[in-house]
Design an enzyme around this catalytic site. Structure first.
Site, PDB file in Angstrom:
ATOM      1  N   SER A  40     -17.320  30.966   2.454  1.00  0.00           N
ATOM      2  CA  SER A  40     -16.069  30.348   2.918  1.00  0.00           C
ATOM      3  C   SER A  40     -14.829  30.926   2.262  1.00  0.00           C
ATOM      4  O   SER A  40     -13.722  30.753   2.782  1.00  0.00           O
ATOM      5  CB  SER A  40     -16.109  28.835   2.675  1.00  0.00           C
ATOM      6  OG  SER A  40     -16.329  28.551   1.311  1.00  0.00           O
ATOM      7  N   ASP A 350      -8.769  21.856  -0.887  1.00  0.00           N
ATOM      8  CA  ASP A 350      -9.616  20.741  -0.461  1.00  0.00           C
ATOM      9  C   ASP A 350     -10.697  20.372  -1.478  1.00  0.00           C
ATOM     10  O   ASP A 350     -11.652  19.683  -1.135  1.00  0.00           O
ATOM     11  CB  ASP A 350     -10.266  21.074   0.886  1.00  0.00           C
ATOM     12  CG  ASP A 350     -11.090  22.358   0.846  1.00  0.00           C
ATOM     13  OD1 ASP A 350     -11.254  22.927  -0.262  1.00  0.00           O
ATOM     14  OD2 ASP A 350     -11.573  22.807   1.899  1.00  0.00           O
ATOM     15  N   HIS A 353     -11.879  24.992  -1.947  1.00  0.00           N
ATOM     16  CA  HIS A 353     -11.206  26.257  -1.668  1.00  0.00           C
ATOM     17  C   HIS A 353      -9.770  26.262  -2.184  1.00  0.00           C
ATOM     18  O   HIS A 353      -9.177  25.207  -2.379  1.00  0.00           O
ATOM     19  CB  HIS A 353     -11.198  26.519  -0.159  1.00  0.00           C
ATOM     20  CG  HIS A 353     -12.540  26.346   0.475  1.00  0.00           C
ATOM     21  ND1 HIS A 353     -12.912  25.188   1.127  1.00  0.00           N
ATOM     22  CD2 HIS A 353     -13.616  27.170   0.525  1.00  0.00           C
ATOM     23  CE1 HIS A 353     -14.158  25.312   1.574  1.00  0.00           C
ATOM     24  NE2 HIS A 353     -14.610  26.499   1.202  1.00  0.00           N
TER      25      HIS A 353
END
Length: 387
Positions: A40, A350, A353
């Site tokens: 991610s 969040d 990240h």
């Protein structure tokens, strides 16, 4: 003509030759494409295409709406392609509106180097491990070139030229999830550390396969200070007990550093094994920890405080309600995972990240080569052969 005057043309000639030599030695590589592999930290839409889109307010800062990234804006890989003059990378799994003429992104959120014997829904880790990404890449080469050569037309504007595969930059940012997956499966630190050599063997094998398929220029990121991420601190509070002076887990970060040490050694071995290729190890850990440990001096707020989350505990992070998360209240869906007023002042987007502002800081630290081995700038990453 005086002696000094007679020497002047010779001096000028030597200066011109020296300047030309320096320019040649430090010339940019002009990569025509970028192919990215990872999790991610560099996913530009893979997981969103396969398992449901990243919801608002992701993308709010730069794109104005969700753009497949778990971030308010751009990721480090976005700044990389910007710097190289290449369009933002389309996710390989995204079938709508994609343009692969100058590269493709095989990264998906939750991906690992090793295969996970579980499902995304049970563990949160993607089934699209790094070996699967490499298989996708091989399929991409075969299919794209067949279509490019046999169908032509618009496809020649959407797919890469054959020679791009040997001229492209291959970027990797993966490993964070392998460490957390071990811990989240309730393994001990000793067990997680013991898994690192096998991870390096798998990574070596996958990079070898990509080299065999034509890849020559590799830009490989270390993993970051996992112990500074709220989600890791909350999932294994026993591992988070021993903290450094910033509030990060010393144990998590020590394991990340051991991973990076082995990764650097692995990249050095690849460099010796394949002298025709260029391998650059990039110390992202140092850049990220500098940001976190000096956050306030650099104009950021509390580096462990989540921007987009639900007010739960000291990190504004609730593992049950993610960024953009909703709950049903009296028959109406209510958004609980809301963004902070100024994401540009936060490091954590969040709880997992970084924000765009944090990603930009990290990119600025690594682009010039100061944190690379060998110390070559991004634009000259084709020049680390055999070093």
């Amino acid at each position: 003509m005086s002696g000094t005057a007679a020497l002047l043309p010779l001096v000028l000639l030597l200066l011109v030759q020296a300047s030309a030599g320096a320019a040649a030695g430090g010339a940019d590589c002009h990569f025509p494409a970028v192919f990215n592999f990872g999790d991610s930290n560099s996913d530009t839409g893979g997981l969103s295409a396969a398992f449901g889109a990243a919801p608002p307010p992701n993308g709010m800062t730069f794109f104005g709406s969700p753009a497949g990234r778990y971030c308010d804006g751009r990721l480090i890989v976005d700044f990389i392609v910007e710097n190289l003059g290449i369009p933002y990378l389309s996710a390989y799994l995204n079938s709508i509106g994609s343009n692969f003429s100058q590269g493709a992104n095989f990264a998906t959120a939750g991906s690992t180097i090793s295969r996970q014997n579980t499902s995304l829904f049970l563990s949160g880790f993607s089934p699209i491990s790094l070996d699967v990404q490499s298989w996708e890449f091989e399929q991409f080469i075969n299919r794209s070139q067949y279509v490019y050569n046999n169908k032509g037309g618009i496809y020649r504007e959407l797919l890469p030229k054959a020679e791009y595969f040997s001229q492209a930059l291959y970027t990797f940012d993966i490993g964070q999830n392998d460490i957390t997956a071990g811990y989240f499966a309730n393994r001990s630190t000793e067990q997680v550390v013991a898994s690192i050599p096998e991870l390096m063997e798998r990574l070596t094998s996958i990079i070898q396969s990509i080299h065999w398929l034509g890849g020559k220029y590799f830009w490989i990121h270390s993993t970051g200070p996992i112990g500074c991420l709220p989600y890791a601190l909350i999932r294994r509070p026993d591992i988070a007990v021993r903290k450094d002076n910033v509030g990060c887990s010393a144990t998590y970060n020590k394991v990340a550093q051991l991973f990076n040490q082995k990764l650097k050694e692995t990249v050095a071995c690849l460099r010796k094994t394949y002298p025709d290729a260029a391998f650059t190890y990039v110390d992202v850990y140092t850049a990220k920890y500098k940001l976190i440990s000096e956050a306030k001096k650099l104009g950021f707020d509390d580096p462990l405080l989540t921007c987009c989350g639900h007010d739960a505990g000291p990190y504004n992070y609730d593992p049950k309600v993610g960024c953009g998360g909703k709950v049903l209240v009296n028959g109406t869906w209510v958004v609980l995972g809301k963004p902070c007023d100024d994401p540009a002042r936060r490091v954590s987007w969040d709880g997992v990240h970084f924000t765009e502002a944090a990603n930009k800081f990290v990119f600025d630290q690594i682009v010039g080569g100061a944190l690379s081995d060998p110390p070559v700038p991004l634009r000259q990453a084709c020049r680390s052969k055999g070093q």
